[in-house]
Design a protein around this motif. Sequence first.
Motif, mmCIF file in Angstrom:
data_model
loop_
_atom_site.group_PDB
_atom_site.id
_atom_site.type_symbol
_atom_site.label_atom_id
_atom_site.label_comp_id
_atom_site.label_asym_id
_atom_site.label_seq_id
_atom_site.Cartn_x
_atom_site.Cartn_y
_atom_site.Cartn_z
ATOM 1 N N PRO A 114 0.847 -1.195 0.000
ATOM 2 C CA PRO A 114 0.000 0.000 0.000
ATOM 3 C C PRO A 114 0.880 1.241 0.000
ATOM 4 N N VAL A 115 0.550 2.209 -0.834
ATOM 5 C CA VAL A 115 1.292 3.465 -0.906
ATOM 6 C C VAL A 115 0.304 4.618 -1.001
ATOM 7 N N GLN A 116 0.828 5.814 -0.841
ATOM 8 C CA GLN A 116 0.091 7.024 -1.175
ATOM 9 C C GLN A 116 0.833 7.722 -2.298
ATOM 10 N N TYR A 117 0.076 8.393 -3.183
ATOM 11 C CA TYR A 117 0.693 9.098 -4.299
ATOM 12 C C TYR A 117 0.045 10.460 -4.478
ATOM 13 N N ARG A 118 0.783 11.362 -5.113
ATOM 14 C CA ARG A 118 0.214 12.635 -5.515
ATOM 15 C C ARG A 118 0.963 13.152 -6.735
ATOM 16 N N ARG A 119 0.247 13.866 -7.603
ATOM 17 C CA ARG A 119 0.885 14.519 -8.739
ATOM 18 C C ARG A 119 1.677 15.715 -8.234
ATOM 19 N N ILE A 120 2.874 15.888 -8.761
ATOM 20 C CA ILE A 120 3.668 17.073 -8.482
ATOM 21 C C ILE A 120 4.212 17.606 -9.797
ATOM 22 N N LYS A 121 4.704 18.820 -9.782
ATOM 23 C CA LYS A 121 5.336 19.369 -10.971
ATOM 24 C C LYS A 121 6.695 18.711 -11.194
ATOM 25 N N CYS A 122 7.042 18.558 -12.455
ATOM 26 C CA CYS A 122 8.324 17.975 -12.825
ATOM 27 C C CYS A 122 9.370 19.077 -12.954
ATOM 28 N N ARG A 123 10.568 18.773 -12.544
ATOM 29 C CA ARG A 123 11.696 19.668 -12.756
ATOM 30 C C ARG A 123 12.710 18.964 -13.642
ATOM 31 N N SER A 178 9.900 14.701 -25.107
ATOM 32 C CA SER A 178 10.401 14.203 -23.822
ATOM 33 C C SER A 178 11.034 15.335 -23.026
ATOM 34 N N ASN A 179 11.374 15.014 -21.764
ATOM 35 C CA ASN A 179 12.037 15.973 -20.864
ATOM 36 C C ASN A 179 11.184 17.222 -20.665
ATOM 37 N N VAL A 180 9.917 17.014 -20.365
ATOM 38 C CA VAL A 180 8.978 18.124 -20.212
ATOM 39 C C VAL A 180 8.814 18.478 -18.735
ATOM 40 N N ALA A 181 9.065 19.716 -18.391
ATOM 41 C CA ALA A 181 8.897 20.185 -17.006
ATOM 42 C C ALA A 181 7.456 20.630 -16.782
ATOM 43 N N GLY A 182 7.193 21.242 -15.629
ATOM 44 C CA GLY A 182 5.824 21.643 -15.292
ATOM 45 C C GLY A 182 4.988 20.430 -14.984
ATOM 46 N N VAL A 183 3.776 20.361 -15.512
ATOM 47 C CA VAL A 183 2.921 19.200 -15.236
ATOM 48 C C VAL A 183 3.413 17.944 -15.942
ATOM 49 N N GLY A 184 4.269 18.118 -16.956
ATOM 50 C CA GLY A 184 4.942 16.977 -17.560
ATOM 51 C C GLY A 184 4.234 16.317 -18.715
ATOM 52 N N ASP A 185 2.904 16.283 -18.698
ATOM 53 C CA ASP A 185 2.183 15.610 -19.770
ATOM 54 C C ASP A 185 1.672 16.625 -20.791
ATOM 55 N N ILE A 186 1.592 16.189 -22.040
ATOM 56 C CA ILE A 186 1.310 17.070 -23.170
ATOM 57 C C ILE A 186 -0.103 16.816 -23.700
ATOM 58 N N GLY A 192 15.793 10.930 -37.137
ATOM 59 C CA GLY A 192 16.645 10.299 -36.141
ATOM 60 C C GLY A 192 17.367 11.284 -35.246
ATOM 61 N N GLN A 193 17.265 12.568 -35.554
ATOM 62 C CA GLN A 193 17.950 13.571 -34.749
ATOM 63 C C GLN A 193 17.051 14.093 -33.635
ATOM 64 N N THR A 194 17.680 14.566 -32.551
ATOM 65 C CA THR A 194 16.975 15.158 -31.411
ATOM 66 C C THR A 194 17.418 16.600 -31.251
ATOM 67 N N PHE A 195 16.428 17.475 -31.044
ATOM 68 C CA PHE A 195 16.711 18.899 -30.858
ATOM 69 C C PHE A 195 16.059 19.372 -29.566
ATOM 70 N N GLU A 196 16.579 20.446 -29.012
ATOM 71 C CA GLU A 196 16.104 20.955 -27.710
ATOM 72 C C GLU A 196 15.525 22.349 -27.869
ATOM 73 N N GLY A 197 14.336 22.545 -27.265
ATOM 74 C CA GLY A 197 13.675 23.839 -27.341
ATOM 75 C C GLY A 197 13.537 24.483 -25.971
ATOM 76 N N LYS A 198 12.591 25.397 -25.870
ATOM 77 C CA LYS A 198 12.332 26.071 -24.605
ATOM 78 C C LYS A 198 11.678 25.108 -23.619
ATOM 79 N N GLN A 199 11.502 25.577 -22.384
ATOM 80 C CA GLN A 199 11.020 24.704 -21.328
ATOM 81 C C GLN A 199 9.936 25.393 -20.501
ATOM 82 N N PHE A 200 9.003 24.584 -19.971
ATOM 83 C CA PHE A 200 8.016 25.086 -19.015
ATOM 84 C C PHE A 200 8.706 25.412 -17.691
ATOM 85 N N GLU A 201 8.134 26.324 -16.939
ATOM 86 C CA GLU A 201 8.635 26.599 -15.598
ATOM 87 C C GLU A 201 8.250 25.450 -14.679
ATOM 88 N N SER A 202 9.170 25.065 -13.810
ATOM 89 C CA SER A 202 8.890 23.959 -12.891
ATOM 90 C C SER A 202 8.528 24.498 -11.514
#
Length: 270
Positions: A163-172, A193-201, A260-270
């Motif tokens: 048994p566990v307890q869980y809660r959603r938190i913001k991702c950093r 991938s690598n999404v901060a804030g709530v994390g889901d899109i 096949g390439q990966t690029f990095e953009g801006k980020q949500f605030e965590s």
Amino acid sequence: MSPSALILQTLALFLTLASPSASHTPTSSSSSSSSPSQSSSLSEWRSARATYYAAADPRDAVGGACGYGDLAKAGYGMATAGISESLFERGQICGACFELRCVEDLRWCIPGTSLIVTATNFCAPNYGFASDGGGHCNPPNKHFVLPIEAFEKIAIWKAGNMPVQYRRIKCRKEGGIRFTIDGSGIFISVLISNVAGVGDIAAIKIKGSKTGWLPMGRNWGQNWHINADLRNQPLSFEVSSSDGLTVTSYNVAPKNWNFGQTFEGKQFES
């Protein structure tokens, strides 16, 4: 020990487990989420259960229903979880961060610890078993399946189904949102991938230098697709999270980008 002393000792341990706990995040190649003291809670503590798997083969850490591929290379490491159908939301929840803590078991819980994980996989129902039997991930169960390295941060491995307890938190996250481009010809698939804030899109738009903003459809997990000829154009992305926030990254991929390439953009605030 007298009965009254035993009761007092048990009560003290229970209060320790019920109190807000310190973050205890497994080591990974990059930070997968924020500690509770550094991010705001998105939900209250709720009840669930958790089991673990032992990655006997390195290939066990590759794949998953969210499409992140090699979790170590993607930066998630062992701070991950497969979640049951009642939480998975048909893949919408991929990338969301959860804090877990062990409760209600004075024998197996490790007091004063909690664990932060990112949802990266799906625990499929097994209707050959009852929900209160072997069908741990059957609806309406809320269930987390963790790597044993993560499970052992909050409970003794012999505990099994805890048994566990869980809660959603913001991702950093470290760095910006990552866009991995795949496909062929005019079919373009982008893994987010690598999404901060709530994390889901909730929504993605893509734009070439010769087009307007084009909405992409969710293929599976956090893989999004579109049929459009965007070759030989710099690409921009507009990413909208499930809490209604939007981040726009212009000219993330250069004109000469390749599949096949990966690029990095801006980020949500965590």
